[in-house]
Design an enzyme around this catalytic site. Structure first.
Site, short mmCIF file in Angstrom:
data_model
loop_
_atom_site.label_atom_id
_atom_site.label_comp_id
_atom_site.label_asym_id
_atom_site.label_seq_id
_atom_site.Cartn_x
_atom_site.Cartn_y
_atom_site.Cartn_z
N CYS A 1 0.87 -1.18 0.00
CA CYS A 1 0.00 0.00 0.00
C CYS A 1 0.90 1.23 0.00
CB CYS A 1 -0.91 -0.02 1.23
SG CYS A 1 -1.95 1.45 1.38
N GLY A 2 0.87 2.00 -1.07
CA GLY A 2 1.76 3.14 -1.21
C GLY A 2 1.49 4.25 -0.22
N ASN B 1 -7.11 -3.98 -8.34
CA ASN B 1 -7.54 -2.62 -8.05
C ASN B 1 -7.87 -1.94 -9.38
OD1 ASN B 1 -6.73 -2.40 -5.02
ND2 ASN B 1 -4.92 -3.22 -6.03
N ARG C 1 -9.49 -3.20 -4.10
CA ARG C 1 -9.78 -4.54 -3.59
C ARG C 1 -9.37 -4.60 -2.11
NH1 ARG C 1 -5.07 -8.96 -5.25
NH2 ARG C 1 -3.41 -7.86 -4.18
N CYS D 1 -5.25 6.07 -3.66
CA CYS D 1 -4.56 4.78 -3.68
C CYS D 1 -3.16 5.03 -4.22
CB CYS D 1 -5.30 3.76 -4.53
SG CYS D 1 -4.46 2.17 -4.66
#
Length: 260
Positions: free
Chosen positions: A74-75, A172, A190, A199
């Site tokens: 997860c960035g 995603n 997702r 995101c």
């Protein structure tokens, strides 16, 4: 048992962070993670992260999706956990840490609220019809979309995420509209199974897909607007591989507390 937690957000992508540097991570209650992330019956977040010690890095990041399951990279979560590590006194102005997709380098501002996070290199983009598919630490589908502000992203994204091609592993889904001086992006994520305000791996994937779409090469800087604010992406692209990739944006502490 009381658990101390911190709530962070990066461009509206929000996370629960827990300091677990006192020992190894084990026996995680996935139902409890899901409950804590629930916006009606818990604290409310797009995901939950534990920070732990690592003998070869400043720290290790463990990310769980809002559905309680262990997630991929997860960035924006990565940027928030860097800010959390600075808050805890683990790091100062830069760091090397370990995440599920490997090691990451990051720089953080003196006030601890802006993080430049280096992402993995990418050397493969495929097509699904007119859309682009690539992995920036998490798998992403990128589709160009006119009139994006009026799109029902939840329905359109869910239909792609659960179609025959992607239903088993999930993907995603990002929709992008080129505004000239910036890209406007909306994402169905997702694990959250809903649209999120931002995101990080998604906007990184979008910037790469659009560079390929426009046949751009060299050092590329991309300004991106998401529902939760503004993010910047930088990378080098030689027509084959994306390297020196940085996801840059805000990472702010919202509040802290404790929960049973």
């Amino acid at each position: 048992m009381k658990i101390n937690f911190y709530k962070y957000q990066g461009a509206g992508n929000d996370f629960i962070l827990i300091d677990h540097t006192s020992g190894p991570l084990k026996n995680i209650d996935n139902q409890l993670v899901e409950q804590l992330c629930h916006r009606r019956f818990g604290i409310g977040a797009d995901g939950l992260m534990f920070i732990t010690k690592h003998e070869n890095y400043d720290f290790e990041m463990h990310y769980f999706n809002a559905d309680g399951k262990l997630g991929s990279m997860c960035g924006n979560g990565g940027r928030c956990i860097v800010a959390f590590a600075k808050h805890l006194g683990i790091i100062d102005s830069e760091t090397n840490f370990l995440a599920v997709d490997g090691p990451h380098y990051a720089r953080i501002s003196e006030n601890g609220e802006w993080v430049d996070l280096q992402m993995i290199d990418v050397d493969s983009i495929t097509k699904d019809g007119e859309a682009y598919v690539l992995n920036t630490g998490s798998p992403h589908y990128v589709a160009l979309q006119n009139g994006l502000k009026d799109l029902d992203v939840f329905t359109a994204g869910k239909n792609i995420r659960y179609n025959a091609t992607y239903a088993e592993k999930g993907i995603n889904v990002n929709f992008v509209e080129d505004k000239g001086d910036h890209l406007f992006v909306r994402t169905y994520e997702r694990g959250v199974e809903d649209e999120t305000y931002a995101c990080g791996t998604g906007v990184t994937a979008v910037a790469m897909a659009m560079a390929k779409h426009k046949n751009q090469t060299g050092h590329i800087k991309t300004n991106i607007k998401v529902l939760g604010g503004d993010i910047k992406i930088e990378f080098d692209y030689d027509g084959k591989a994306f390297t020196n990739v940085f996801l840059c944006g805000p990472a702010k502490l919202v509040f802290e507390g404790e929960v049973d």
